[in-house]
Design an enzyme around this catalytic site. Sequence first.
Site, PDB file in Angstrom:
ATOM      1  N   PHE A 100       0.857  -1.191   0.000  1.00 38.71           N
ATOM      2  CA  PHE A 100       0.000   0.000   0.000  1.00 38.71           C
ATOM      3  C   PHE A 100       0.891   1.238   0.000  1.00 38.71           C
ATOM      4  O   PHE A 100       1.780   1.372   0.841  1.00 38.71           O
ATOM      5  CB  PHE A 100      -0.905  -0.052   1.229  1.00 38.71           C
ATOM      6  CG  PHE A 100      -1.879   1.088   1.370  1.00 38.71           C
ATOM      7  CD1 PHE A 100      -2.254   1.872   0.294  1.00 38.71           C
ATOM      8  CD2 PHE A 100      -2.452   1.366   2.599  1.00 38.71           C
ATOM      9  CE1 PHE A 100      -3.159   2.907   0.438  1.00 38.71           C
ATOM     10  CE2 PHE A 100      -3.362   2.395   2.765  1.00 38.71           C
ATOM     11  CZ  PHE A 100      -3.707   3.177   1.674  1.00 38.71           C
ATOM     12  N   CYS A 101       0.663   2.148  -0.958  1.00 42.65           N
ATOM     13  CA  CYS A 101       1.408   3.408  -1.033  1.00 42.65           C
ATOM     14  C   CYS A 101       2.910   3.121  -1.112  1.00 42.65           C
ATOM     15  O   CYS A 101       3.348   2.363  -1.970  1.00 42.65           O
ATOM     16  CB  CYS A 101       1.038   4.288   0.155  1.00 42.65           C
ATOM     17  SG  CYS A 101       1.689   5.974   0.063  1.00 42.65           S
ATOM     18  N   VAL A 102       3.718   3.714  -0.231  1.00 44.79           N
ATOM     19  CA  VAL A 102       5.163   3.463  -0.258  1.00 44.79           C
ATOM     20  C   VAL A 102       5.449   1.989  -0.011  1.00 44.79           C
ATOM     21  O   VAL A 102       6.447   1.446  -0.511  1.00 44.79           O
ATOM     22  CB  VAL A 102       5.874   4.336   0.793  1.00 44.79           C
ATOM     23  CG1 VAL A 102       7.373   4.085   0.776  1.00 44.79           C
ATOM     24  CG2 VAL A 102       5.601   5.812   0.554  1.00 44.79           C
TER      25      VAL A 102
END
Length: 560
Positions: free
Chosen positions: A285-287
């Site tokens: 998720f995301c980074v």
Amino acid sequence: MNVPGLKPVQQAVDAVSHSVSGDLQSLASLKVDPETLKTIQSEYLQRATELWNQALTKPEALTVKDRRFAAPEWSQSPASAFTASMYLLNAQTMQRLADSLAGAEKARERVRFAVQQWSAAMSPSNFLALNPEALKKAVETKGESIQHGIQHLLGDIRQGHLSMTDESVFEVGKNVATTPGTVVYENGFFQLIEYTPITDKVHATPFLFVPPCINKYYILDLQPDNSVVRHLLSEGHRVFMVSWVNPDESLAQATWDDYIEHGVIQAIDVTREISGADQINALGFCVGGTMLGVALATLAAKGRKPVASLTLLTSFLDFSHTGILDIFIDESMVRMREMTLGAESPQGGGLMKGGDLAATFAFLRPNDLVWNYVVGNYLKGEMPPAFDLLYWNSDSTNLPGPYYAWYLRNTYLENNLVKPGAVTVCGEPLDLGRLDMPTFIYGSREDHIVPWESAYASTQVVTGPRTFVLGASGHIAGVINPPAKKKRSHWVTGAKVKQLPTDANAWLASADEQPGSWWTAWADWLRDHAGPMVAAPKQAGSRKYPAIEAAPGRYVLRKA
């Protein structure tokens, strides 16, 4: 005098000076076409005259179409309505001027951003003397609202951040992050949680979440009715979660490679050992998605393929177009971070404070995430309502300086991750083209942190079977959208499309809109990669990795 220890500092100063000089030249070269400027001036004067005449002759007809001025007190006071109307006219005119600038694109974007910040900050609603709603409340409460506002301000100063929700309502492990589970592994970088199955049988292929280390993991496990973790458990998956430590000075010198090797790769290996599975399914998720992609490509370079399927949620692999965040990133900014917090700094590292990162992200949406709370908390003396997502958003996380500096340079500044062999990670030249497993890629249509077009760009980086789904709303709200609430909609690849186009908007033009949450489409896709059903484990962990403590564990409780 040539002092060897000062050489990196001198190089950094030279780089910063050169970059700042270039930035100033770019800003100085910006200009507005004279005819366009004349038109904007003329229209401004005409509209300002109309507002003045209306305020004198028909003040009751002044209407302000902006939610900051939606309270009846604004329209009931002609002076307030005129003030708000003139403010909006000034703000719109400033924005038109910024949009009309000709010159270097990055310089233009910086001016637009500066104008946006000025406009948001100078709203009359932000000042007690100009806010009729706040003044009325002060009179009605005999000054108690002002007293409460001062108390809220002092409390926020003590805690180091602006309150976006009533934080006293929430406690991690009590009413957020409550899904039962067990910490089965920990090192200096993370704890690994294995969740207690809620079905008699589970899929043979376990599932690992890799959340962003820039935030706490429990965005994926807020409340029982909006928990991604609980949803997966209900679908019969055996679920593991990385819970990153909130770094202190002991990790101030930790690098990107450390997080990949001792974080993501170690989590994959421990999950496989505990479950006995050769391969697992994994989500970033995301980074966390960027880190997971890099880790899997690094493992592939070593001849290892431990993941059967990959899910990327609002993640960058290709940083060609990074949206509004790009205005903050240039050589001078990155070099300054390297010089002060990175491995080349005099102390060999440092901490990027979570509060600084949180403030940066908040000012990307200043009206919604800053000034709205300034008005409510301080001018009106109100306590913001309890909201689990905003409580999580306020629970900030530090980052090790060397990790952060490497990330900035090789992603936002130079976009090296998608250039085969441009960087070496854990001793291996990185090639994201080695990501040949089935991959589910999700983007949020109104995401201002990872623009959905950039999330879609990952379809052109991975080389295995690809599925792309677009959800409504933003970076977080779009992801946390449980099916039971029947909110929003999502888009899937059109039935007649045989191959994903290279262009994101071409994909959208042929996509099919579906009602409700994207979670159902993902669950259907994941089921095909999760293996047969087997008896659920009776206890967490294994002989090698026994239970340490109950979820959510200690690491997530550490404050920045």
